[in-house]
Design a protein around this motif. Structure first.
Motif, short mmCIF file in Angstrom:
data_model
loop_
_atom_site.label_atom_id
_atom_site.label_comp_id
_atom_site.label_asym_id
_atom_site.label_seq_id
_atom_site.Cartn_x
_atom_site.Cartn_y
_atom_site.Cartn_z
N ARG A 77 0.84 -1.22 0.00
CA ARG A 77 0.00 0.00 0.00
C ARG A 77 0.86 1.25 0.00
O ARG A 77 0.55 2.22 -0.72
CB ARG A 77 -0.91 0.00 1.24
N THR A 80 2.13 2.25 -3.43
CA THR A 80 1.13 2.38 -4.49
C THR A 80 0.39 3.72 -4.39
O THR A 80 -0.07 4.11 -3.32
CB THR A 80 0.09 1.24 -4.40
N LEU A 82 -2.93 5.02 -5.25
CA LEU A 82 -4.21 4.33 -5.47
C LEU A 82 -5.28 5.30 -5.96
O LEU A 82 -5.56 6.32 -5.31
CB LEU A 82 -4.66 3.68 -4.16
N THR A 84 -9.34 5.41 -7.36
CA THR A 84 -10.60 4.73 -7.61
C THR A 84 -11.63 5.78 -8.04
O THR A 84 -11.32 6.97 -8.13
CB THR A 84 -11.07 3.90 -6.41
N LEU A 120 -11.13 -1.79 -0.06
CA LEU A 120 -9.71 -1.66 -0.39
C LEU A 120 -8.80 -1.89 0.82
O LEU A 120 -7.57 -1.94 0.66
CB LEU A 120 -9.44 -0.26 -0.97
#
Length: 331
Positions: A77, A80, A82, A84, A120
């Motif tokens: 995590r 990354t 992230l 969405t 997530l």
């Protein structure tokens, strides 16, 4: 891997974005985790998903697969970026949609963020994207909801997807009037060699307001991935929209000319199509949606490709862009 900043932000992201739409519907969880590990090991740090991915009765499944991957640890995590999305209806298919279970009302945004965070298995989303324009919700309401979520630490940046140029301008002009509201920092749009309408107004608007451009469908549904060569050698045949396009003699001739040009230069069509996008002004990185590790490896090679001026000119002849507005439709 090469990196760039996402629009006007200080956030550094890879020049390729790992798209996860196939995770769940076409690629099982184990293989999805293998692809994500390979992408991260190769330096791809920008992962894109959406709350509706998984589709149908499995909406949210893709986010769950990513969350289970994060739960494996190993700084997955932390390494990354992230992204969405929110907009689509998360209610059960076949049932009458419950009010406020979709679009961009403050109510749905708040609920959707919390639901995505749970799937997530993380405490924040780096880039929260509006999946489509909501014509019924004013941006004053949207930005009020976003400001609260940023203050709570649940999201860091906000982007748009499938926005026309005027909506990008409207959103960021209203954000500029609100103290402390950063506004949109990215736009995810349909953009590839064969579909260049974004060059008229969307990309110029994104550049004017400091948004990074994230093209989706960089291979135009597979048409730019060597589809005729695969067909001739007994490989996977075109289906869906790609098959419909090839049924048109003019479109088929255009794709044949494209593949012939790249064959002359000794390049793979799919890799060249991605490399072309990386030459375009304002583009942060295209979204690649590999179903297999081999497809990911092919996409990674595109980052290192250098396209000659002769090849770029030839591609423009085959797929001429519309040019910027207003000259594209006026004088």
């Amino acid at each position: 891997m090469k990196y760039t900043q996402l629009g006007r932000t200080g956030l550094k992201v890879s020049r390729l974005v790992l798209g996860t739409m196939n995770f769940g519907p076409q690629t099982d969880e184990a293989d999805s985790h293998t692809i994500m590990d390979a992408a991260l090991d190769a330096g791809v740090n920008f992962f894109d998903t959406a709350n509706v991915y998984g589709w149908g009765a499995n909406k949210g499944r893709t986010e769950e697969i990513i969350g289970n991957w994060f739960a494996k640890g190993g700084d997955r995590r932390e390494r990354t970026v992230l992204a969405t999305k929110v907009y689509g209806n998360m209610g059960a298919d076949g049932e009458t949609p419950w009010p406020n279970s979709d679009k961009l009302s403050a109510v749905n945004i708040r609920r959707a963020v919390d639901a995505s965070l749970k799937r997530l298995r993380t405490d924040h989303i780096d880039l929260y994207q509006f999946h489509h324009v909501d014509r019924n919700t004013p941006f004053e309401e949207i930005w009020q909801a976003i400001d609260v979520l940023i203050q709570q630490g649940k999201i860091l940046y906000v982007g748009s997807s499938n926005f026309p140029g005027y909506k990008i301008a409207q959103a960021n002009e209203l954000a500029a009037r609100r103290a402390g509201t950063i506004g949109l920092v990215s736009e995810q749009c349909l953009y590839n060699l064969a579909e260049r309408r974004a060059e008229m107004e969307v990309i110029p608007a994104a550049q004017e307001y400091g948004l990074g451009v994230i093209p989706w469908s960089p291979l135009n549904g597979g048409l730019l991935g060597g589809v005729l060569k695969k067909e001739a050698t007994g490989g996977r045949r075109a289906s869906g929209r790609a098959a419909d396009a090839l049924a048109d003699p003019a479109s088929r001739a255009q794709i044949q000319a494209y593949e012939d040009l790249l064959d002359k230069h000794g390049l793979e069509p799919g890799e060249a199509a991605l490399a072309w996008l990386l030459t375009r002004p304002g583009v942060t990185g295209p979204i690649v949606g590999p179903r297999t590790a081999d497809q990911l490896a092919s996409a990674l090679r595109a980052v290192e490709l250098e396209l000659s001026a002769e090849l770029l000119s030839g591609l423009d002849e085959i797929f001429p862009g519309p040019g910027p507005a207003p000259e594209a439709f006026a004088w």
